[in-house]
Design a protein around this motif. Structure first.
Motif, PDB file in Angstrom:
ATOM      1  N   ASP A  83      35.427  82.505  37.951  1.00  0.00           N
ATOM      2  CA  ASP A  83      35.963  83.643  37.276  1.00  0.00           C
ATOM      3  C   ASP A  83      34.880  84.206  36.391  1.00  0.00           C
ATOM      4  N   LEU A 117      29.629  84.353  37.590  1.00  0.00           N
ATOM      5  CA  LEU A 117      30.790  84.768  38.368  1.00  0.00           C
ATOM      6  C   LEU A 117      31.144  83.614  39.287  1.00  0.00           C
ATOM      7  N   MET A 118      32.415  83.232  39.307  1.00  0.00           N
ATOM      8  CA  MET A 118      32.842  82.106  40.129  1.00  0.00           C
ATOM      9  C   MET A 118      34.067  82.492  40.932  1.00  0.00           C
ATOM     10  N   LYS A 119      34.033  82.152  42.213  1.00  0.00           N
ATOM     11  CA  LYS A 119      35.156  82.452  43.091  1.00  0.00           C
ATOM     12  C   LYS A 119      35.651  81.161  43.718  1.00  0.00           C
ATOM     13  N   LYS A 120      36.939  80.868  43.585  1.00  0.00           N
ATOM     14  CA  LYS A 120      37.519  79.717  44.273  1.00  0.00           C
ATOM     15  C   LYS A 120      37.811  80.106  45.714  1.00  0.00           C
ATOM     16  N   LEU A 121      37.334  79.275  46.638  1.00  0.00           N
ATOM     17  CA  LEU A 121      37.484  79.563  48.063  1.00  0.00           C
ATOM     18  C   LEU A 121      38.767  78.907  48.553  1.00  0.00           C
ATOM     19  N   ARG A 122      39.868  79.630  48.412  1.00  0.00           N
ATOM     20  CA  ARG A 122      41.179  79.055  48.708  1.00  0.00           C
ATOM     21  C   ARG A 122      41.441  78.971  50.200  1.00  0.00           C
ATOM     22  N   ARG A 150      34.110  76.117  45.409  1.00  0.00           N
ATOM     23  CA  ARG A 150      33.797  77.252  44.548  1.00  0.00           C
ATOM     24  C   ARG A 150      32.463  77.863  44.965  1.00  0.00           C
ATOM     25  N   LYS A 151      32.375  79.171  44.869  1.00  0.00           N
ATOM     26  CA  LYS A 151      31.092  79.857  45.001  1.00  0.00           C
ATOM     27  C   LYS A 151      30.707  80.347  43.617  1.00  0.00           C
TER      28      LYS A 151
END
Length: 200
Positions: free
Chosen positions: A198, A165-170, A153-154
């Motif tokens: 998110d 704000l959270m972004k999953k690094l898929r 996650r970032k």
């Protein structure tokens, strides 16, 4: 500074958010009362984003419990003492900056199962369980969380507003995150712990 947790982030200007930013790596934390963003990338590690919503003072840490087979049976094992130290350093620095303990709230992220070499001990799950338990014992409410799963996650934390704000690094095209956490985990096995123990 005691072993394990340091405040040594990279400070830069984030063009996307048009603001000053502090990037923290495994074993680091950052506390501020300024209008800025704190950024980290998590694999098996966990970050707690703590803030006093009245003063707008807050901070983020980034930590992992050392591999310790006694962790589940003995909550006072080295791993639990290390996690407690990492959390208390963050809390104490927020208080020193002018935040109040009785107003603190938390958002917690990370604990993904991304380190293949740690499957037996499931360090991501241990990290997630630890941070939830610590905050419950300290009576600091968790107002948002995104823990476990298998993705890095970032995380972007804006302490003044409390926004995350959270972004999953898929799809990660290099092993930088995994390599960084492996090196960090290796350091932890050889360090001692001192001191007291998110869109979200």
């Amino acid at each position: 500074m005691t072993a394990g947790t340091i405040s040594a982030p990279t400070i830069y200007y984030d063009q996307h958010f048009n603001t000053e930013a502090a990037k923290i790596l495994p074993g680091e934390y950052y506390v501020t009362g300024r209008d800025m963003v704190i950024v980290t990338v998590l694999g098996s590690c966990v970050s707690a984003c703590l803030r006093d919503p009245v003063s707008g003072i807050g901070g983020m840490n980034h930590f992992m419990l050392p591999e310790n087979r006694q962790y589940d049976a003995n909550p006072l094992a080295l791993s639990a003492r290390y996690g407690t130290h990492a959390m208390e350093v963050l809390i104490n620095q927020i208080l020193k900056a002018g935040g109040r303990r009785d107003r603190l709230e938390a958002k917690v992220f990370g604990g993904g199962q991304v380190l293949q070499g740690f499957i037996v001990s499931n360090v991501g799950e241990q990290n997630a369980n630890f941070v939830r338990h610590f905050l419950e014992m300290e009576e600091i409410p968790i107002v948002a969380e995104d823990l476990l799963d298998i993705y890095p996650r970032k995380v972007y934390f804006f302490p003044r507003s409390g926004r995350v704000l959270m972004k999953k690094l898929r799809s990660v095209h290099n092993d930088t995150i995994v390599q960084r956490e492996r090196e960090y985990g290796s350091r932890l096995r050889h360090e001692s712990v001192s001191g007291d123990v998110d869109l979200f």
